[in-house]
Design a protein around this motif. Structure first.
Motif, short mmCIF file in Angstrom:
data_model
loop_
_atom_site.label_atom_id
_atom_site.label_comp_id
_atom_site.label_asym_id
_atom_site.label_seq_id
_atom_site.Cartn_x
_atom_site.Cartn_y
_atom_site.Cartn_z
N LYS A 45 -14.41 7.98 43.07
CA LYS A 45 -14.38 8.59 41.74
C LYS A 45 -13.99 10.07 41.74
CE LYS A 45 -15.51 4.94 39.33
NZ LYS A 45 -16.87 4.62 38.87
N ALA A 46 -13.82 10.64 42.91
CA ALA A 46 -13.40 12.05 42.93
C ALA A 46 -12.01 12.15 42.32
CB ALA A 46 -13.39 12.57 44.37
N VAL A 47 -11.82 13.14 41.45
CA VAL A 47 -10.54 13.29 40.75
C VAL A 47 -9.64 14.24 41.54
CG1 VAL A 47 -9.43 14.10 38.64
CG2 VAL A 47 -11.57 12.81 38.51
N ARG A 48 -8.51 13.74 41.97
CA ARG A 48 -7.60 14.54 42.79
C ARG A 48 -6.52 15.19 41.93
NH1 ARG A 48 -7.01 10.68 48.12
NH2 ARG A 48 -9.09 9.78 48.00
N ARG A 49 -5.68 15.96 42.58
CA ARG A 49 -4.55 16.59 41.87
C ARG A 49 -3.44 15.57 41.62
NH1 ARG A 49 -3.87 22.16 45.50
NH2 ARG A 49 -5.99 22.89 45.15
N SER A 50 -3.49 14.48 42.32
CA SER A 50 -2.33 13.61 42.43
C SER A 50 -2.27 12.47 41.42
CB SER A 50 -2.28 13.03 43.84
OG SER A 50 -3.50 12.36 44.12
N GLY A 51 -3.21 12.43 40.46
CA GLY A 51 -3.27 11.24 39.60
C GLY A 51 -2.62 11.37 38.22
N ALA A 52 -1.95 12.50 37.94
CA ALA A 52 -1.35 12.67 36.60
C ALA A 52 -0.20 11.69 36.40
CB ALA A 52 -0.86 14.10 36.44
N LYS A 53 -0.15 11.08 35.19
CA LYS A 53 0.90 10.11 34.87
C LYS A 53 1.73 10.61 33.69
CE LYS A 53 -0.78 6.67 37.55
NZ LYS A 53 -1.50 7.67 38.38
N VAL A 54 2.97 10.15 33.60
CA VAL A 54 3.85 10.52 32.50
C VAL A 54 3.18 10.20 31.17
CG1 VAL A 54 6.11 10.09 31.42
CG2 VAL A 54 5.89 10.17 33.93
N ASN A 55 3.27 11.14 30.24
CA ASN A 55 2.65 11.07 28.91
C ASN A 55 1.17 11.46 28.86
OD1 ASN A 55 5.05 10.31 27.69
ND2 ASN A 55 4.66 8.13 28.03
N ASP A 56 0.55 11.68 30.02
CA ASP A 56 -0.82 12.19 30.01
C ASP A 56 -0.87 13.53 29.26
OD1 ASP A 56 -1.85 10.11 31.45
OD2 ASP A 56 -2.28 11.27 33.27
N LEU A 57 -2.00 13.80 28.66
CA LEU A 57 -2.19 15.09 27.99
C LEU A 57 -2.73 16.11 28.97
CD1 LEU A 57 -3.92 13.65 24.81
CD2 LEU A 57 -1.54 14.43 25.03
N ILE A 58 -2.27 17.34 28.85
CA ILE A 58 -2.76 18.43 29.72
C ILE A 58 -3.82 19.20 28.95
CG2 ILE A 58 -2.13 20.52 30.97
CD1 ILE A 58 0.74 19.36 31.17
N CYS A 59 -5.00 19.29 29.53
CA CYS A 59 -6.15 19.93 28.87
C CYS A 59 -6.60 21.15 29.68
CB CYS A 59 -7.32 18.96 28.78
SG CYS A 59 -6.89 17.34 28.16
N LEU A 60 -7.11 22.13 28.98
CA LEU A 60 -7.58 23.36 29.63
C LEU A 60 -8.90 23.78 28.99
CD1 LEU A 60 -6.96 25.74 31.60
CD2 LEU A 60 -5.74 26.84 29.70
N SER A 61 -9.88 24.11 29.80
CA SER A 61 -11.15 24.57 29.26
C SER A 61 -11.07 26.07 28.97
CB SER A 61 -12.29 24.30 30.25
OG SER A 61 -12.15 25.12 31.39
N GLY A 62 -11.93 26.54 28.08
CA GLY A 62 -12.09 27.97 27.82
C GLY A 62 -10.82 28.68 27.43
N ASN A 63 -10.59 29.83 28.05
CA ASN A 63 -9.37 30.59 27.80
C ASN A 63 -8.96 31.27 29.09
OD1 ASN A 63 -10.52 33.47 27.85
ND2 ASN A 63 -11.86 32.42 26.40
N VAL A 64 -7.71 31.68 29.16
CA VAL A 64 -7.19 32.22 30.42
C VAL A 64 -6.62 33.62 30.25
CG1 VAL A 64 -6.81 30.02 31.62
CG2 VAL A 64 -5.08 30.86 30.01
N GLY A 65 -6.50 34.31 31.37
CA GLY A 65 -5.99 35.68 31.35
C GLY A 65 -7.09 36.73 31.24
N ALA A 66 -8.29 36.28 30.87
CA ALA A 66 -9.39 37.22 30.63
C ALA A 66 -9.81 37.93 31.92
CB ALA A 66 -10.57 36.49 30.01
N ALA A 67 -9.94 37.17 33.01
CA ALA A 67 -10.38 37.75 34.28
C ALA A 67 -9.35 38.76 34.77
CB ALA A 67 -10.59 36.66 35.32
#
Lengths: 342, 342
Positions: A149-171
């Motif tokens: 059940k560990a989620v790897r980097r390698s499982g993305a499929k065509v048409n999957d949605l890309i999600c991001l938590s929080g916000n970026v650039g702040a650090a």
């Protein structure tokens, strides 16, 4: 050959290439957020390690030791979470020069202790030694996931949605602020750094929180991402990792990148392109993951998670869609081993 | 307070004192050669970590990078073996300054690779970054043992026999030899260090082998030690660890301490007391363990293992029995954080 010619990722590839795995308990070796080990059929063990060096990863001019201890744990816990794992233990090694008093190291461990409480992990070992110069912190985190059940980097499929938590650039903008005040510091006792109204980006730089809350929310919602990575080197670099590992391309939208008000204000003040800071800044420790298109409604309900794009065919490449509709290729930038500092 | 006032062990005690363990998979935390973690009822996971810093743990004037890579792995594998465990994986982090070329780091990894082959372990992860000064190596090793079968420091019983593999003091005398030649080095191209006839102690210092062979021999003979530790800080210090953890005392015999001919010869040449070197020298990476008295015949048959003393009541203290029959109290000396270098 100089290391700068290869960069961080090139060097790692070159060094680890001759190594094959053959131990039965090794499920996954080098190349993801953590290694995966298995002793039995039910659970898998996740292992990750990070090295923090004074002058490279932190500057004690503006980084309180207590926050640094917290951050050092967060950085490692974030990698375990990025595998959809449960952080459980850490081991901590430190090298300390004569310049540090016992009280300094106690402050560092106070932060480590706070992080252990926040993330529910145990400190189970380590190594303490003297160093000739500066402070060295090396942490290894161990976690677990259900077998398979560990989620790897390698499982993305065509048409999957890309999600991001929080916000970026702040650090990154928090770092720029600290560097500005460091330059402004005149050595006088009554020097007051201009930090007012910038508390959020300061906290994101100095005391980042690994998104245990997001992993718990995903678990409650029954969402298992198809791929996941934590944002340590910047969204652009991490998206390229996912795309390469999954054999896909991606498109993300300029206007969908979540950016905090303080981040924008600081970027404007320092005349830095805020999208560049958001995509390449690094040290965000947010979670970047993909879910099947059919999970759109479900994932939109998760607090503090945004959809920023979608996965494409590999041949379409990896692009940022600018506000004017132009496609801008995403570029990798190793944060911890930039070519100019190698 | 200066760290030197506490010493290595005092500092570790003070820093780790506020930490309690509460994660179900944590079986044993800080305080032994490795931590013990458990995911299921059959196997336990062992974790240990060591930090090696240039100028403290190694000097690249005389320590070839390839040997250093091998040594860095041995040091960690030795801790897994000291729990009677099977080493399985390592993660390796390095911090590298500009002074190093890609070829230097490749030489380091060649040694790491050789060690992985010799000990049968997989490299499964790590971190690579730039450093401002010198070379930093942090390795975490993971191993496994049957549930409940890991051998701790705390199991020694009164009348147990104290056993030691190989011989001790060799690595320390190898270090003294290297330091002598470093001082003698005059910068000329035709300088030839006086290493002839000292190859064994040099190898013990520069490229130590962790005693996988001894663990395998014990396993074949059906011997499970009651307590075990690896000799990294010197036999005296390790015996005090076992005694403290087990709540016992000990006596070892001066004339039974195994010392190689080269070690003795070098000590004589440099006017160093060879017993002091053997008991407090450090970096031997031999195994020190106890077995019940009834296993005397069995353990005496194990190649390269010697009986050096026995376990006593705690109230008898820890002593070396000198050749003249006098009792000399054993003293601790933290090798990696000596009070004079902290």
């Amino acid at each position: 050959m100089e290391i700068s010619q290869l960069g961080e990722f090139g060097l790692i590839d070159r060094l680890t290439e001759p190594f094959n795995t053959r131990v039965p308990s090794t499920v996954l070796g080098v190349g993801d957020d953590t290694a995966i080990l298995s002793q039995d059929s039910k659970r898998e063990t996740l292992v990750t390690t990070d090295l923090l060096l004074e002058g490279i990863h932190f500057d004690l001019m503006y980084c309180p030791l207590k926050h640094l201890g917290f951050k050092a744990v967060s950085v490692n816990v974030s990698d375990i979470l990025a595998m959809n794992g449960r952080p459980e233990q850490i081991v901590v090694s430190i090298g300390v020069s004569k310049r540090f008093a016992v009280e300094d190291i106690e402050a560092l461990y106070l932060g480590i202790h706070e992080a252990c409480e926040v993330y529910g992990v145990d400190l189970v070992g380590g190594d303490t030694c003297s160093s000739l110069t500066g402070l060295t912190i090396s942490i290894t985190a161990i976690g677990s996931a259900e077998a398979g059940k560990a989620v790897r980097r390698s499982g993305a499929k065509v048409n999957d949605l890309i999600c991001l938590s929080g916000n970026v650039g702040a650090a990154y903008m928090g770092l720029q602020l600290c560097e500005r005040e460091k330059l402004a510091y005149d050595g006088t006792a009554d020097f007051r750094p201009r930090f007012e109204g910038r508390e959020y980006i300061l906290q994101r730089q100095l005391r980042p929180y690994a998104r245990l809350d997001v992993i718990e929310a995903l678990r409650k919602a029954g969402i298992v991402p198809t791929s996941m990575i934590d944002v340590s080197d910047g969204v652009a670099s991490e998206l390229l990792h996912i795309s390469k590992a999954s054999g896909v391309g991606c498109r993300i939208f300029d206007k969908k990148i979540p950016i905090d008000y303080e981040t924008s204000a600081m970027a404007e003040e320092l005349n830095i392109n805020v999208i560049t800071a958001a995509l390449n800044g690094g040290e965000d420790y947010e979670l970047l993951f993909t879910v099947p298109l059919g999970m759109k409604d479900l994932v939109e309900k998760i607090e503090d998670v945004r959809l920023i794009g979608y996965i494409t065919e590999e041949s379409d490449g990896c692009h940022l869609v600018a506000n004017d509709g132009n496609l801008i290729p995403l570029l990798a930038q190793g944060h911890h081993f930039k070519k100019d500092e190698a």
